[in-house]
Design an enzyme around this catalytic site. Structure first.
Site, PDB file in Angstrom:
ATOM      1  N   LYS A 141       0.925  -1.155  -0.121  1.00 19.57           N
ATOM      2  CA  LYS A 141      -0.059  -0.051  -0.070  1.00 19.57           C
ATOM      3  C   LYS A 141       0.946   1.171  -0.010  1.00 19.57           C
ATOM      4  O   LYS A 141       1.885   1.148   0.581  1.00 19.57           O
ATOM      5  CB  LYS A 141      -0.993  -0.032   1.325  1.00 19.57           C
ATOM      6  CG  LYS A 141      -0.395  -0.380   2.499  1.00 19.57           C
ATOM      7  CD  LYS A 141       0.764   0.294   3.130  1.00 19.57           C
ATOM      8  CE  LYS A 141       0.841   1.948   3.252  1.00 19.57           C
ATOM      9  NZ  LYS A 141       2.251   2.363   3.874  1.00 19.57           N
ATOM     10  N   TYR A 229      -4.050   4.307   6.026  1.00 20.33           N
ATOM     11  CA  TYR A 229      -4.625   3.268   7.008  1.00 20.33           C
ATOM     12  C   TYR A 229      -5.810   3.756   7.571  1.00 20.33           C
ATOM     13  O   TYR A 229      -6.838   2.826   7.924  1.00 20.33           O
ATOM     14  CB  TYR A 229      -3.423   2.917   8.221  1.00 20.33           C
ATOM     15  CG  TYR A 229      -2.324   2.255   7.851  1.00 20.33           C
ATOM     16  CD1 TYR A 229      -2.333   0.604   7.713  1.00 20.33           C
ATOM     17  CD2 TYR A 229      -1.023   2.736   7.413  1.00 20.33           C
ATOM     18  CE1 TYR A 229      -1.057  -0.022   7.574  1.00 20.33           C
ATOM     19  CE2 TYR A 229       0.142   2.184   7.144  1.00 20.33           C
ATOM     20  CZ  TYR A 229      -0.167   0.713   6.985  1.00 20.33           C
ATOM     21  OH  TYR A 229       1.147  -0.068   6.782  1.00 20.33           O
TER      22      TYR A 229
END
Ligand code: NDP
Length: 397
Positions: A141, A229
């Site tokens: 990510k 996140y």
């Protein structure tokens, strides 16, 4: 670290899924899974691309304890380091690749999955090359630095009929899964507000932070690195997608770290249920990876909520804070790679899809668009719905 697949087992109903897992039951399940662990040659072979902090500190160690995945090759721009890492991990000399000869992996049957652990701006190119080589891809990510690159990665996966998974380790982490299940069960009433704080101090003298502070390489500084996140958590905690966002922030023009990336950003998501989520990120505040969910009848405080280990959860119900709990020791990276291995072997459904990564990319772009307009509301209801809820398919134990 056994992971069961509720959707495949079928019979595991919601109440079973939501039942608390005792430490004893977990230990028993772990022993059972160890006994059933496949021989090394049966494990799915992973090539790790980019031997930086995460690969050396978490991913390669994770592959050592994974049940179904094993290190098969390393890809690096530093041959000496790559040869050393290969030797330390029992790989033969011909399992070392450079970025220039990376495409030769097409002829290497030891490699089934390529794990992209490079600076964000390099994800798309190396992912697409891996698909052209006929491999599956697990990509860190944020999946890319632009929406166009993210879309190209998804298209390449489809064109090659290979799997693309984005490395959202919290989808496989026991505390996060427990919180998701508690929220789905509704014992604290409806979730009304999520707060996420994800950031730290960045050090420009650290090469691993230098590219994170570079706009083109990171795709958005703290937001792309840590804020993602919080964006992802708000969505998996509430199990719905935001319909609007607004954001504002502050970047000190005198701080040389923030020449090409924004620093402090604070945003709000509005969800169809009426829930709201506040998120913040910064590369100039004390380290935090925490979230809180305020429901009608109680609060869940996860602080830390997204660390590699040592996460801690406090449940406040009826005005009383229960003693904090931590999940049993687990290797989130091994759990995530085991899941990918099982997807490749047709034994588990894909959870952290390319489309999941793309949704975060679009939402981060909406946050930056709002930031650029000093907090103007940006509509985000473009119709994305998550295909698979981690809380339903990924087991805690
Ligand atoms: P590092 O900077 O520590 O490592 C990146 C590696 O990429 C380098 O060591 C280098 O490996 C390789 N590389 C190739 N070209 C370049 C270049 N031009 N500049 C810098 N490095 C280059 O980063 P991290 O390991 O911390 O992060 C890698 C990825 O993992 C990022 O996408 C990040 O977002 C993600 N991440 C995810 C985490 C998670 O919890 N899931 C946590 C931390 C990071 P070599 O010398 O072998 O070529």
């Amino acid at each position: 670290m056994p992971i069961s697949r509720r959707s495949l087992l079928g019979a595991a109903g919601a109440s079973a899924a939501l039942a608390p897992v005792t430490a004893q039951a977990q230990a028993k399940a772990q022993t059972k899974a160890k006994a059933a662990a496949p021989a090394s040659s049966d494990k799915v072979g992973f090539a790790v691309v980019g031997l930086g902090k995460l690969s050396l500190g978490q991913i390669i160690p994770g592959l050592k304890v994974a049940r179904n995945a094993r290190l098969a090759a390393v890809v690096s721009g530093h041959p000496d380091k790559a040869r050393r890492v290969a030797a330390e991990n029992g790989l033969p000399a011909d399992a070392v690749y450079g970025y220039d000869d990376y495409d030769r992996i097409a002829k290497d049957p030891r490699i089934q999955v390529v794990y992209i652990v490079l600076p964000n701006s390099m994800h798309a190119d190396h992912t697409i090359r891996a698909f052209k080589a006929g491999k599956h891809v697990l990509c860190e990510k944020p999946m890319a630095t632009t929406i166009a690159d993210a879309e190209a990665m998804i298209a390449a996966a489809k064109a090659s009929d290979r799997q693309l998974m984005i490395a959202y380790r919290c989808h496989y982490e026991p505390q996060n899964l427990g919180v998701m299940r508690r929220l789905r069960a509704g014992t604290l009433g409806k979730p009304r507000l999520v707060n996420t704080t994800m950031g730290r101090q960045a050090d420009p003298a650290d090469p691993s932070d230098a590219w994170r502070l570079d706009g083109p390489m990171s795709g958005g500084g703290a937001l792309a690195d840590m804020g993602v996140y919080g964006v992802n958590a708000a969505r998996y905690l509430l199990n719905e997608e935001p319909v609007a966002v607004r954001a504002w922030g502050h970047t000190d023009p005198a701080d040389p770290r923030f020449r090409t990336t924004p620093d402090l950003i604070d945003w709000q998501f509005r969800f169809p249920s009426g829930a709201l989520a506040n998120g913040s990120t910064s590369f100039n505040y004390a380290p935090t990876m925490a979230f809180e969910v305020i429901c009608e009848k109680g609060r869940l405080i996860a602080d830390p909520g997204a660390f590699y280990g040592g996460n801690r959860l406090t449940v406040v119900q009826g005005g009383q804070a229960q003693p904090p709990t931590s999940p049993p020791e687990n290797d989130q990276f091994a759990r995530e790679m085991d899941w990918m291995a099982d997807v490749v072997r047709g034994k588990a459904p894909m959870v952290s899809t390319g489309e999941e990564g793309l949704q975060d990319m679009r939402l981060m772009k909406a946050i930056l668009d709002s930031l650029a307009q000093d907090g103007a509301t940006v509509k985000t209801d473009w119709g994305y719905r998550r295909a698979v809820d981690p809380a339903v398919v990924v087991d805690v134990a």
